[in-house]
Structure formats: C-alpha cells, structure tokens
Design a protein around this motif. Structure first.
Motif, PDB file in Angstrom:
ATOM      1  N   ASN A  32       0.848  -1.186   0.000  1.00 51.34           N
ATOM      2  CA  ASN A  32       0.000   0.000   0.000  1.00 51.34           C
ATOM      3  C   ASN A  32       0.892   1.249   0.000  1.00 51.34           C
ATOM      4  O   ASN A  32       1.495   1.568  -1.014  1.00 51.34           O
ATOM      5  N   ASP A  33       0.995   1.930   1.127  1.00 55.94           N
ATOM      6  CA  ASP A  33       1.867   3.100   1.198  1.00 55.94           C
ATOM      7  C   ASP A  33       3.331   2.690   1.300  1.00 55.94           C
ATOM      8  O   ASP A  33       3.676   1.687   1.923  1.00 55.94           O
ATOM      9  N   SER A  52       1.314   6.716  -1.933  1.00 55.85           N
ATOM     10  CA  SER A  52       0.412   5.573  -1.963  1.00 55.85           C
ATOM     11  C   SER A  52       0.628   4.755  -3.220  1.00 55.85           C
ATOM     12  O   SER A  52       1.325   5.167  -4.155  1.00 55.85           O
ATOM     13  N   ASN A  96       9.810   2.871   4.912  1.00 62.27           N
ATOM     14  CA  ASN A  96       8.645   2.266   5.542  1.00 62.27           C
ATOM     15  C   ASN A  96       7.670   1.805   4.470  1.00 62.27           C
ATOM     16  O   ASN A  96       7.476   2.486   3.467  1.00 62.27           O
ATOM     17  N   ASP A  98       3.756  -0.287   4.056  1.00 64.08           N
ATOM     18  CA  ASP A  98       2.554  -0.951   4.558  1.00 64.08           C
ATOM     19  C   ASP A  98       2.203  -2.025   3.541  1.00 64.08           C
ATOM     20  O   ASP A  98       1.834  -1.702   2.413  1.00 64.08           O
ATOM     21  N   ARG A 100       1.062  -6.422   2.615  1.00 65.40           N
ATOM     22  CA  ARG A 100       0.538  -7.742   2.942  1.00 65.40           C
ATOM     23  C   ARG A 100       1.463  -8.792   2.350  1.00 65.40           C
ATOM     24  O   ARG A 100       1.872  -8.691   1.191  1.00 65.40           O
ATOM     25  N   SER A 107      -2.528  -6.583   6.642  1.00 67.02           N
ATOM     26  CA  SER A 107      -1.549  -5.575   6.292  1.00 67.02           C
ATOM     27  C   SER A 107      -0.799  -5.116   7.541  1.00 67.02           C
ATOM     28  O   SER A 107      -1.392  -4.925   8.602  1.00 67.02           O
ATOM     29  N   SER A 108       0.507  -4.942   7.404  1.00 64.11           N
ATOM     30  CA  SER A 108       1.322  -4.494   8.517  1.00 64.11           C
ATOM     31  C   SER A 108       2.495  -3.659   8.014  1.00 64.11           C
ATOM     32  O   SER A 108       2.820  -3.678   6.825  1.00 64.11           O
ATOM     33  N   GLU A 109       3.118  -2.934   8.927  1.00 61.30           N
ATOM     34  CA  GLU A 109       4.230  -2.064   8.575  1.00 61.30           C
ATOM     35  C   GLU A 109       5.563  -2.787   8.647  1.00 61.30           C
ATOM     36  O   GLU A 109       5.816  -3.569   9.562  1.00 61.30           O
TER      37      GLU A 109
END
Length: 121
Positions: A32-33, A52, A96, A98, A100, A107-109
């Motif tokens: 994602n981001d 994004s 960084n 975000d 999966r 989803s996690s960082e």
C-alpha cells in the motif's frame, strides 16, 4: 517475510543532492503506502514523504520543493530525490512500507535498516 533495504545515503555538502532507494523483497502480495522517515540525533522519528500505491503524495512542509518521492510498483521500490540539502536534513533515513505478505495476511508495517545522510555546512 518481506524485508526493505535502503541505499543511497552518504556525506554531501550543503546545497548538494542525494537519491535514496528502497526495495522491498521476499514474500509480498501487495504494498500500500511506501515512504521515508528520518531521525536526527536527539530527536524523534518524523515523516519525510509518503506515496500511496496510486501515487498520492504526502510530504513534510520542510522538504517541499526540495525532495521528490516516487515509486515503481513493478519493482517494489520507492525513491527519494533530495536536492538543496541543508545541515538540518542530517539524519538516519528509514524506509517504511505498509504491505501484505499474502492474500490471507493482514496488512502491517515494515521498516528498513536505515541509511545515514550527513550534510555538512
């Protein structure tokens, strides 16, 4: 699991430029981001810029007009072009993301190891 690796940091004189890269590898289903944070000595981590998946950009006011963030979704890579660098930009810059790891995962960082940017006066 996925991992992020930054590169491109270094020592530069005030007014100079650097280009940071961060590539995600490993088991990745979707990102994602993606973005950059920095932490200067004696200060807490702060956001520099985030982009994004669709290209929407958020930047810190302090870097607008000087830094440009971009990404290549096909390569799972985010870039930070830094121009007109000043001593106050000196920090460890962290990538960084975000993401999966699979269609089943939440989803996690994820964070990179950091790359040092030092700007001399």
């Amino acid at each position: 699991q996925a991992q992020l690796v930054e590169s491109g940091g270094g020592l530069v004189q005030a007014g100079g430029s650097l280009r940071l890269s961060c590539s995600a590898s490993g088991i990745i289903f979707n990102i994602n981001d993606m973005g950059w944070y920095r932490q200067a000595p004696g200060k807490q981590r702060e956001l520099v810029a985030v982009i994004s998946r669709g290209g929407t950009i958020t930047q810190a006011d302090s870097v607008k007009g000087r830094f440009t963030i971009s990404r290549d979704n096909a390569k799972n890579t985010v870039y930070l072009q830094m121009n007109s660098l000043q001593p106050e930009d000196t920090a460890v810059y962290y990538c960084n993301a975000d993401l999966r790891s699979s269609r089943w995962a939440r989803s996690s960082e994820y964070w990179g190891q950091g790359t040092q940017v030092t700007v001399s006066s």
